[in-house]
Design a protein around this motif. Structure first.
Motif, PDB file in Angstrom:
ATOM      1  N   ILE A  26       0.836  -1.205   0.000  1.00 61.64           N
ATOM      2  CA  ILE A  26       0.000   0.000   0.000  1.00 61.64           C
ATOM      3  C   ILE A  26       0.869   1.252   0.000  1.00 61.64           C
ATOM      4  N   VAL A  27       1.945   1.240   0.780  1.00 57.63           N
ATOM      5  CA  VAL A  27       2.845   2.404   0.823  1.00 57.63           C
ATOM      6  C   VAL A  27       3.481   2.635  -0.542  1.00 57.63           C
ATOM      7  N   LEU A  28       3.934   1.573  -1.177  1.00 57.13           N
ATOM      8  CA  LEU A  28       4.552   1.740  -2.503  1.00 57.13           C
ATOM      9  C   LEU A  28       3.546   2.212  -3.541  1.00 57.13           C
ATOM     10  N   LEU A  29       2.316   1.727  -3.460  1.00 54.68           N
ATOM     11  CA  LEU A  29       1.298   2.228  -4.393  1.00 54.68           C
ATOM     12  C   LEU A  29       1.007   3.705  -4.152  1.00 54.68           C
ATOM     13  N   ALA A  30       0.988   4.105  -2.890  1.00 58.25           N
ATOM     14  CA  ALA A  30       0.740   5.515  -2.577  1.00 58.25           C
ATOM     15  C   ALA A  30       1.902   6.397  -3.027  1.00 58.25           C
ATOM     16  N   LEU A  31       3.121   5.916  -2.895  1.00 64.06           N
ATOM     17  CA  LEU A  31       4.287   6.686  -3.324  1.00 64.06           C
ATOM     18  C   LEU A  31       4.404   6.760  -4.841  1.00 64.06           C
ATOM     19  N   ASN A  32       3.876   5.780  -5.522  1.00 62.10           N
ATOM     20  CA  ASN A  32       3.998   5.719  -6.976  1.00 62.10           C
ATOM     21  C   ASN A  32       3.177   6.792  -7.670  1.00 62.10           C
ATOM     22  N   VAL A  40       8.716   0.613  -9.043  1.00 66.40           N
ATOM     23  CA  VAL A  40       7.959   0.773  -7.803  1.00 66.40           C
ATOM     24  C   VAL A  40       6.588   0.118  -7.920  1.00 66.40           C
ATOM     25  N   SER A  41       5.920   0.297  -9.040  1.00 69.38           N
ATOM     26  CA  SER A  41       4.591  -0.303  -9.195  1.00 69.38           C
ATOM     27  C   SER A  41       4.681  -1.824  -9.316  1.00 69.38           C
ATOM     28  N   VAL A  42       5.724  -2.335  -9.941  1.00 69.95           N
ATOM     29  CA  VAL A  42       5.908  -3.788 -10.027  1.00 69.95           C
ATOM     30  C   VAL A  42       6.166  -4.363  -8.636  1.00 69.95           C
ATOM     31  N   ALA A  43       7.004  -3.695  -7.853  1.00 71.97           N
ATOM     32  CA  ALA A  43       7.282  -4.148  -6.491  1.00 71.97           C
ATOM     33  C   ALA A  43       6.015  -4.103  -5.639  1.00 71.97           C
ATOM     34  N   ALA A  44       5.207  -3.056  -5.811  1.00 72.85           N
ATOM     35  CA  ALA A  44       3.957  -2.943  -5.047  1.00 72.85           C
ATOM     36  C   ALA A  44       3.003  -4.070  -5.413  1.00 72.85           C
ATOM     37  N   LEU A  45       2.891  -4.377  -6.688  1.00 68.38           N
ATOM     38  CA  LEU A  45       2.005  -5.454  -7.107  1.00 68.38           C
ATOM     39  C   LEU A  45       2.496  -6.823  -6.625  1.00 68.38           C
TER      40      LEU A  45
END
Length: 79
Positions: A26-32, A40-45
């Protein structure tokens, strides 16, 4: 005498993996920000996928544990 191994539902490591992957995803999606094809979006997924798989395994382990406890309770009653 060594203590018996805990059921996966009772192990804090499994729950912490599940909750950590959810939080970081969730944090990575918010930062993206806006959706992109960045790392970043690949890592978040991937982290969110890890959460979904671990949540499914946690739920299945919990159901199987409760079923086994129910069966043991019925055997104690003589049924």
């Amino acid at each position: 005498m060594p203590s018996p191994r805990k059921h996966p539902v009772e192990q804090p490591v499994f729950r912490s993996l599940m909750l950590t992957s959810l939080f970081l995803g969730i944090v990575l999606l918010a930062l993206n920000g806006p959706p992109s094809n960045g790392l970043v979006s690949v890592a978040a997924l991937v982290l969110l996928a890890v959460f979904l798989v671990s949540f499914g395994l946690y739920w299945l382990a919990w159901v199987l544990r409760e079923h086994e406890l129910w069966r043991e309770g019925r055997q104690d009653q003589g049924e």
